[in-house]
Scaffold this motif. Structure first.
Motif, mmCIF file in Angstrom:
data_model
loop_
_atom_site.group_PDB
_atom_site.id
_atom_site.type_symbol
_atom_site.label_atom_id
_atom_site.label_comp_id
_atom_site.label_asym_id
_atom_site.label_seq_id
_atom_site.Cartn_x
_atom_site.Cartn_y
_atom_site.Cartn_z
ATOM 1 N N GLU B 64 0.838 -1.194 0.000
ATOM 2 C CA GLU B 64 0.000 0.000 0.000
ATOM 3 C C GLU B 64 0.870 1.239 0.000
ATOM 4 N N ASN B 65 0.331 2.318 -0.535
ATOM 5 C CA ASN B 65 1.048 3.577 -0.445
ATOM 6 C C ASN B 65 0.940 4.076 0.988
ATOM 7 N N THR B 146 2.083 -3.093 -6.577
ATOM 8 C CA THR B 146 1.508 -1.997 -5.920
ATOM 9 C C THR B 146 2.244 -0.819 -6.304
ATOM 10 N N HIS B 147 2.091 0.043 -5.636
ATOM 11 C CA HIS B 147 2.717 1.239 -5.848
ATOM 12 C C HIS B 147 4.101 1.125 -5.591
ATOM 13 N N ARG B 148 4.399 1.913 -5.399
ATOM 14 C CA ARG B 148 5.741 1.928 -5.073
ATOM 15 C C ARG B 148 6.281 3.081 -4.594
ATOM 16 N N HIS B 149 7.582 3.037 -4.696
ATOM 17 C CA HIS B 149 8.095 4.185 -4.129
ATOM 18 C C HIS B 149 9.148 4.667 -4.999
#
Lengths: 151, 151
Positions: B64-65, B146-149
């Motif tokens: 998750e973000n 997912t998102h990421r970073h």
DNA sequence: ATATTTGCAAACTATTTGCAGTTGT
DNA sequence: ACAACTGCAAATAGTTTGCAAATAT
């Protein structure tokens, strides 16, 4: 139906031979030893396909980009070393945690991540540390966020 | 030294009045009720600053973000509803889990996320569900990644 | 007055997708 | 043959940053 390409084999092998979950970028670098021209898009496409086929499973840690490992033992957890950032499997489990949830909530699963120092990093500034930094599984991310997420 | 701007207050208030950790996008939408022209960059800048000042803490769940909440109770965990995707605080804790780590590893902390159905979503297809989808804290992300970073 | 903050747009990172060329079966 | 696969480049999503204009003190 699926074909057996050099790149798919290299990707599968890279993960099979790692002793810990790998980031897509780490998979790319390892697999490029077999297939030099390999592109990152192919890694992502194959990781997704291999997960769907049930060969791999994603490992998501809080604030980290997803890593991938072979499907093995079903339920297990992870440990991340605060020093080298590498992630290891933990096969123990605290058991049913449903009692921890608020009234009226139902719990069907849980994720647990332990933090501390791995065996290699617990040892004092010992010259015998043989792991190289590039093998650390580290990636970029500030303390606050991470990496992230996309959707 | 820090200034007290309308936008910073709106951001702080949005989080203070929420009953759960909010995503940057949710903070933006809530704070725009006070400051319509507010931009997302300002939200990110203030979230980062407020975390550094110790007013807020990031909440990172697997895949998750990052979300943000007020600094309160020190050690606590989270619950994510598999249906509405919202995240809630869980104040209970299973206690010391150091025994679960492999031989030679030291554990100094842990993250725990419970999954299931929240109180609102446990109820059958009841018309009394008053929460609107836009309040669900949901964002985009496939099951695998997912998102990421960033770094 | 002036240093901080803001909004916007451009830059970045991680990941996905379109497409034309390549390859496994 | 021909559908599946690949590499590359462009597209996305989330987040960060440069910069000139706005604002708090």
């Amino acid at each position: 139906m699926e074909r057996n390409t050099r790149q798919r084999s290299a990707i599968r092998d890279a993960i099979a031979q790692a002793d810990r979950p790998l980031l897509p970028q780490e998979v790319l670098e390892a697999a490029q030893h077999d297939v030099p021209g390999l592109g990152i898009a192919t890694v992502y496409r194959n990781l997704k396909a291999l997960v769907q086929e049930g060969e791999l499973q994603p490992v998501n840690l809080p604030g980290e980009n997803p890593r991938f490992e072979l499907v093995g033992h079903q339920h297990h957890h992870h440990f991340q070393c605060r020093q080298c950032q590498r992630v290891f499997d933990v096969h123990a489990c605290p058991g049913d945690l449903g009692r921890l949830a608020p009234q009226g909530f139902t719990v069907d699963d849980h994720d647990l991540t332990l933090y501390g120092r791995c065996k290699d990093c617990v040892a004092p500034a010992d010259k015998s540390v043989k792991r190289k930094a590039s093998d650390s599984g580290t990636h970029n991310h500030a303390s606050t966020h991470t990496h992230r997420h996309r959707s």
